[in-house]
Write a protein that holds these residues in place. Structure first.
Motif, PDB file in Angstrom:
ATOM      1  N   GLN A 135       0.821  -1.209   0.000  1.00  0.00           N
ATOM      2  CA  GLN A 135       0.000   0.000   0.000  1.00  0.00           C
ATOM      3  C   GLN A 135       0.855   1.258   0.000  1.00  0.00           C
ATOM      4  N   SER A 136       1.988   1.225   0.686  1.00  0.00           N
ATOM      5  CA  SER A 136       2.895   2.370   0.657  1.00  0.00           C
ATOM      6  C   SER A 136       3.511   2.535  -0.726  1.00  0.00           C
ATOM      7  N   GLU A 137       3.855   1.420  -1.368  1.00  0.00           N
ATOM      8  CA  GLU A 137       4.402   1.486  -2.731  1.00  0.00           C
ATOM      9  C   GLU A 137       3.377   2.062  -3.699  1.00  0.00           C
ATOM     10  N   GLU A 138       2.116   1.729  -3.506  1.00  0.00           N
ATOM     11  CA  GLU A 138       1.078   2.289  -4.357  1.00  0.00           C
ATOM     12  C   GLU A 138       0.960   3.789  -4.135  1.00  0.00           C
ATOM     13  N   LEU A 139       1.091   4.231  -2.896  1.00  0.00           N
ATOM     14  CA  LEU A 139       1.062   5.669  -2.619  1.00  0.00           C
ATOM     15  C   LEU A 139       2.268   6.380  -3.223  1.00  0.00           C
ATOM     16  N   ILE A 140       3.406   5.722  -3.268  1.00  0.00           N
ATOM     17  CA  ILE A 140       4.579   6.301  -3.932  1.00  0.00           C
ATOM     18  C   ILE A 140       4.252   6.601  -5.394  1.00  0.00           C
ATOM     19  N   ARG A 141       3.564   5.661  -6.043  1.00  0.00           N
ATOM     20  CA  ARG A 141       3.173   5.876  -7.439  1.00  0.00           C
ATOM     21  C   ARG A 141       2.170   7.022  -7.559  1.00  0.00           C
ATOM     22  N   VAL A 142       1.251   7.085  -6.595  1.00  0.00           N
ATOM     23  CA  VAL A 142       0.261   8.169  -6.609  1.00  0.00           C
ATOM     24  C   VAL A 142       0.949   9.523  -6.473  1.00  0.00           C
ATOM     25  N   LEU A 143       1.858   9.631  -5.509  1.00  0.00           N
ATOM     26  CA  LEU A 143       2.538  10.907  -5.288  1.00  0.00           C
ATOM     27  C   LEU A 143       3.420  11.266  -6.472  1.00  0.00           C
ATOM     28  N   GLY A 144       4.002  10.250  -7.096  1.00  0.00           N
ATOM     29  CA  GLY A 144       4.845  10.514  -8.253  1.00  0.00           C
ATOM     30  C   GLY A 144       4.069  11.008  -9.450  1.00  0.00           C
ATOM     31  N   ALA A 145       2.782  10.681  -9.501  1.00  0.00           N
ATOM     32  CA  ALA A 145       1.955  11.107 -10.632  1.00  0.00           C
ATOM     33  C   ALA A 145       1.442  12.528 -10.486  1.00  0.00           C
ATOM     34  N   GLY A 146       1.665  13.139  -9.306  1.00  0.00           N
ATOM     35  CA  GLY A 146       1.178  14.500  -9.094  1.00  0.00           C
ATOM     36  C   GLY A 146      -0.335  14.517  -8.970  1.00  0.00           C
ATOM     37  N   GLY A 147      -0.929  15.600  -9.402  1.00  0.00           N
ATOM     38  CA  GLY A 147      -2.380  15.690  -9.346  1.00  0.00           C
ATOM     39  C   GLY A 147      -2.880  16.123  -7.986  1.00  0.00           C
ATOM     40  N   ARG A 148      -4.075  15.673  -7.635  1.00  0.00           N
ATOM     41  CA  ARG A 148      -4.776  16.138  -6.433  1.00  0.00           C
ATOM     42  C   ARG A 148      -5.059  14.949  -5.524  1.00  0.00           C
ATOM     43  N   LEU A 149      -4.605  15.038  -4.299  1.00  0.00           N
ATOM     44  CA  LEU A 149      -4.824  13.988  -3.314  1.00  0.00           C
ATOM     45  C   LEU A 149      -5.721  14.527  -2.209  1.00  0.00           C
ATOM     46  N   VAL A 150      -6.792  13.797  -1.915  1.00  0.00           N
ATOM     47  CA  VAL A 150      -7.633  14.127  -0.776  1.00  0.00           C
ATOM     48  C   VAL A 150      -7.421  13.055   0.283  1.00  0.00           C
ATOM     49  N   ILE A 151      -7.105  13.499   1.486  1.00  0.00           N
ATOM     50  CA  ILE A 151      -6.878  12.602   2.610  1.00  0.00           C
ATOM     51  C   ILE A 151      -8.045  12.755   3.576  1.00  0.00           C
ATOM     52  N   ILE A 152      -8.685  11.659   3.903  1.00  0.00           N
ATOM     53  CA  ILE A 152      -9.788  11.683   4.866  1.00  0.00           C
ATOM     54  C   ILE A 152      -9.227  11.218   6.201  1.00  0.00           C
TER      55      ILE A 152
END
Length: 409
Positions: A135-152
């Motif tokens: 799950q952390s590795e998947e978040l690394i990919r998310v952060l690397g893609a930029g864009g908009r992240l919403v954290i609940i």
């Protein structure tokens, strides 16, 4: 090594691995079997929302012990294996294939799982949780893609991921139901500090806000609609609304449970042949005079020494004060003690809140220190711990005077 039934350890995270290590440190000569649901060797979880997700640490860096250690110390590993039940009368564990493993004594270190959010869209693609390496590795990919992240959720994991995302120039919104971040852990005085910290770094902080729905487009998360009616656009959503202790196995086995597995000062459960450690242990704390359950790294690190003593019939007492730490942007913090919201009278500060270099103290009505938090001020945790353990009333003027060493207050 004997051929007698082993000490079995269910849960191969930090707590489980440390129980095995502590048993061998005590020269326990018998078999040890360490059983874990994940395929990985036991690893450290705090970096998953800190150095690992930031790319500063690798899987090898967070692995607790190398494979050779388990071989050299004759610790049998059963990874990728989830125990399905415990038969306390027969002293056996049932494994996924229906086979059983007999045990002499048992340590439960089953940890926690992320709390799920029950709103429409919560199961869509692009919705993430954080507990495992994958799950952390998947978040690394998310952060690397930029864009908009919403954290609940504006707890520790949510805020640490927000800081990691902002370091990569990802646009971040954090939605929190309470009126401040970390309100339950730190109270309003220090919750305000973290709110200001994240706003200073460009986080869109939505406090006192509920989530109605995670909106989707073509099956993937596209935004978070709040109960107030407005929608925050998102390319990805992280749900970080706390953890749920994995006590089902213990409960089904008939052990005494509440929010966690009930244990005494020696970490023994209601079954004298079973101990519980880490996130699941609801511990009768001898210093605090109450039961507490602490979901932090230091508990999983330190309780196993006492658990190993109890398992080998040399019971000790676990009286460590709760301890946790965080790193967010340029703010590093350590907290020690126990001061739940509503159970302290005031917060006293030495240092400068505005520069994020200070020590905060939670005091009771008699000016006794219940807890302390050092922010970008180091090597004071032992002194804070001594003040708490002393149980004496403190001269607050001296406590707040940075010129007076803490060990002379």
């Amino acid at each position: 090594m004997t051929t007698q039934p082993p000490i079995a350890i269910v849960g191969a995270g930090l707590a489980g691995a440390k129980v095995a290590e502590a048993l061998r440190d005590r020269d326990y000569p018998g078999r040890i079997v360490l059983i874990g649901a994940e395929e990985h060797l036991p690893y450290d979880r705090p970096p998953l929302s800190k150095g690992f997700v930031q790319g500063k640490k690798t899987t090898d860096d967070i692995t607790l012990l190398p494979p050779q250690w388990y071989r050299d110390h004759h610790v049998e590993l059963m990874l990728g294996t989830e125990v399905t039940s415990i038969d306390r009368s027969a002293k056996t564990l049932t494994l996924p294939d229906g086979s059983t493993l007999e045990y002499a004594r048992l340590a439960l270190a089953t940890g926690s799982a992320p709390r799920r959010l029950s709103v429409p869209g919560a199961d869509a693609d692009g919705v993430h949780y954080l507990r495992t390496v994958e799950q952390s590795e998947e978040l690394i990919r998310v952060l690397g893609a930029g864009g908009r992240l919403v954290i609940i959720g504006a707890g520790w994991i949510g805020l640490e991921i927000a800081a990691a995302a902002r370091a990569k120039d990802v646009a971040v919104s954090v939605v929190e139901a309470a009126e401040l971040p970390l309100l339950g852990a730190l109270g309003p005085e220090m919750g305000t500090v973290f709110a200001e910290l994240h706003r200073e770094h460009g986080v869109d902080l939505r406090l006192d806000s509920g989530v109605e729905e995670i909106t989707t487009s073509e099956g993937s998360a596209s935004g978070v609609r709040l109960t107030a009616g407005d929608t925050i656009p998102a390319d990805a959503v992280l749900i970080a609304v706390g953890a749920q202790p994995n006590i089902g196995l213990a409960k089904d086995a008939g052990l005494d449970v509440n929010e966690g597995v009930l244990v005494d000062g020696a970490l023994q459960t209601s079954d004298p042949d079973i101990v519980a450690v880490g996130d699941i242990a609801e511990h009768d704390h001898p210093l605090l005079g109450r039961r507490i359950r602490v979901e932090h790294w230091a508990t999983a690190l330190n309780q196993p020494r006492v658990a190993a003593a109890t398992l080998t019939e040399h019971p000790a007492t676990y009286d460590n004060l709760p301890y946790f730490f965080t790193d967010q942007y340029d703010l590093g913090m350590e907290y020690v003690g126990f001061a739940p919201r509503g159970e302290y009278s005031r917060v006293s500060v030495r240092g400068d809140l505005s520069t994020h270099e200070f020590v905060a103290f939670w005091l009771d009505s008699a000016d006794r220190v219940l807890a302390g938090m050092n922010v970008n001020v180091w090597d004071v945790t032992d002194a804070i711990t001594s003040l708490i353990r002393s149980g004496r009333s403190i001269d607050v003027a001296r406590l707040e005077d940075s010129e007076i060493p803490l060990d002379q207050v």
